[in-house]
Design an enzyme around this catalytic site. Structure first.
Site, mmCIF file in Angstrom:
data_model
loop_
_atom_site.group_PDB
_atom_site.id
_atom_site.type_symbol
_atom_site.label_atom_id
_atom_site.label_comp_id
_atom_site.label_asym_id
_atom_site.label_seq_id
_atom_site.Cartn_x
_atom_site.Cartn_y
_atom_site.Cartn_z
ATOM 1 C CD GLU A 122 -6.655 0.176 3.179
ATOM 2 O OE1 GLU A 122 -6.689 0.049 4.427
ATOM 3 O OE2 GLU A 122 -5.608 0.006 2.510
ATOM 4 C CB SER A 137 -0.198 -1.758 -0.179
ATOM 5 O OG SER A 137 -1.537 -2.059 0.138
ATOM 6 C CG HIS A 167 -2.966 1.942 -1.603
ATOM 7 N ND1 HIS A 167 -3.158 1.541 -0.292
ATOM 8 C CD2 HIS A 167 -3.172 0.842 -2.353
ATOM 9 C CE1 HIS A 167 -3.460 0.262 -0.256
ATOM 10 N NE2 HIS A 167 -3.472 -0.201 -1.492
ATOM 11 C CG ASN A 168 -2.778 3.483 3.161
ATOM 12 O OD1 ASN A 168 -2.494 2.699 2.261
ATOM 13 N ND2 ASN A 168 -2.220 3.423 4.343
ATOM 14 C CE LYS A 224 0.765 1.215 1.805
ATOM 15 N NZ LYS A 224 0.194 1.604 3.078
#
Length: 481
Positions: free
Chosen positions: A193, A132, A189-190, A186
């Site tokens: 986001e 990232s 995480h996105n 990940k």
């Protein structure tokens, strides 16, 4: 550099992310093997950036593999899906036992688990690695989330930790867990986001549409917010975007950008996975659906023509500064919910797949390099350090107090937005989640009665163990199921 030079690690796929990652590796003293399907890209990188470190370029995949020291470590940086499988299929016959293939793209974690199992059966290691930070992070220091075997991390860890972002001397890289764990976190995480960006967008819309504030004024507001608890990369760049003026028209940049957001799929994967695991990530889901709705141009046009689009009635407040502060507090509380839900999903995925993911370590490596880096990630790290079994971030003392102090502002913002017709799907769903989570009793009791009535799905009681069913079409007597 001689033909006998053996590279420490290789990168195949030299589009912007692969190119910048290769340069980052070279800048940190690692000899980097290079390969691209189009040799021109390889030659271009060496010509433009060859002075940054040691590059060993090859035009063939066989030459590329031969230029690596053993056990070989190959980073694949190509488009997710079939292109990644195609490259792996070409690589595998050229590799030897204990060699490592690393996918640093945004792959779906289920694909990573499949690939890891297939390569493990051939004596190879496959590492799904989340990266990232975008193009700049790849070059200057990303947050790195490798999965795979402990043996593969022993080889890769020192290299990845050297190129990762550093916060207070700690590299933003850690071994996440086996097989697909790296790509799973990940993905989450996105998803976080997505929620973070949607919440920022709703805060902007409340102040722009509701109070008539200009983008330039709001740039100042977001810069002020970035000095406090909301300090983060996304708040920082929000101010930059709002301050930008379009050179062609002289209008605020944000006013000349089409209001139809795109997505690459990781938010959708996050929501789908949460549904599969039974984890309510309402803020992330609403953020994902908001992007989808923004792209429904024909439907939106029809609705505007039918109902109009004016804010009616406009927001009214005797104290604009007080309302701006209410929005700030509501944004922070909603942000806490988004992160709490994201970490709940990590917990569920870790349990389902046996990964033993350290949630505090995830907060630690997200403090730098990545898109959601923010001041309050330190608070998340501290919360899990104090209680590794924490059932929800919302009940950690710091976050509980933050929500308590902001809940009245949160309610005022959501209610005023509803009265004015300003959409706040992420703010509102986050508040509803908070209220549902703390409720003494939910209407799920009625739902269970309805399910038993129409489908004999049974129900449980509050006063004794077991499952029960009522003969709704008969004498309405209850009996154990």
């Amino acid at each position: 550099m001689t033909s006998e030079t053996l590279a420490d690690i290789g990168v195949t796929g030299l589009a912007v992310m692969g190119r910048n990652l290769a340069r980052n590796l070279a800048r940190h003293g690692h000899a980097v093997a290079l390969h691209n399907r189009s040799p021109e890209r390889t030659r271009s990188l060496v010509t433009q950036h060859g002075a940054e470190g040691t590059f060993v370029a090859s035009e063939s995949l066989a030459g590329f593999v031969a230029s690596l020291r053993r056990p070989r470590a190959v980073i694949v940086m190509v488009q997710a899906g079939a292109p990644t499988d195609a490259v792996i299929d070409e690589l595998v016959p050229l590799l030897d036992p204990d060699d490592i293939v690393v996918d640093c793209g945004n792959a779906h974690f289920a694909d990573t688990r499949r690939r890891e199992a297939a390569l493990r059966a051939r004596g190879l290691h496959f590492v799904g690695c989340g990266v990232s930070g975008g193009e700049e992070g790849a070059l200057l220091g990303p947050s790195i989330m490798p999965g795979g075997s402990a043996q593969s991390y022993a080889r890769l860890g020192p290299i990845f930790e050297s190129i990762a972002a550093q916060v207070e001397g700690t590299p933003c890289c850690v071994h996440v867990g086996a097989d697909g764990a790296g790509h799973f976190v990940k993905m989450v995480h996105n998803g976080i986001e997505y929620a973070d960006m949607q919440l920022i967008g709703e805060a902007y819309d409340l102040l722009r549409a509701g109070l008539g504030a200009t983008p330039a004024e709001l740039a100042g507001t977001f810069r002020d917010w970035n000095e406090g608890d909301l300090e983060s990369f996304l708040i920082e760049i929000t101010a930059d975007v709002l301050d930008q003026v379009d050179t062609a028209t002289g209008r605020p940049f944000v006013d000349v950008v089409l209001d139809q957001a795109e997505q690459k799929g990781t938010g959708r994967w996050t929501v789908q996975t949460a549904l599969d695991l039974g984890v309510p990530i309402t803020g992330i889901a609403e953020a994902t659906f908001a992007r989808s709705l923004s792209g429904q141009a024909e439907q939106r046009s029809a609705a505007r023509n039918t109902f109009g689009s004016d804010v009616a009635p406009p927001l009214t407040t005797e104290d604009r500064d007080a309302f701006v502060d209410d929005v700030r507090r509501a944004l922070y509380a909603s942000k806490v919910v988004a992160y709490a839900q994201g970490f709940d999903l990590i917990t569920a995925g870790s349990s389902e797949y046996g990964w033993d993911v350290d949630r505090g370590a995830m907060a630690t490596i997200w403090r730098g390099g990545c898109i959601i880096r923010a001041r309050f990630l330190d608070r998340i790290r501290e919360a899990y350090a104090a209680d590794p079994e924490l059932p929800s971030l919302l009940v950690a003392p710091y976050f509980a107090q933050a929500v308590r102090s902001g809940v009245l502002s949160w309610r005022r913002v959501v209610s005023r937005a509803a009265l004015a017709g300003i959409p706040t799907p992420a703010f509102a769903s986050s508040l509803s989640y908070y209220d549902a989570l703390r409720a003494g009793r939910l209407p799920a009791a009625l739902l269970q009665g309805l399910r038993d009535n129409f489908g004999a799905h049974t129900y449980r009681r509050v006063d004794r163990d077991g499952s029960f069913h009522v003969e709704w079409a008969g004498d309405r007597r209850e009996h154990p199921a």
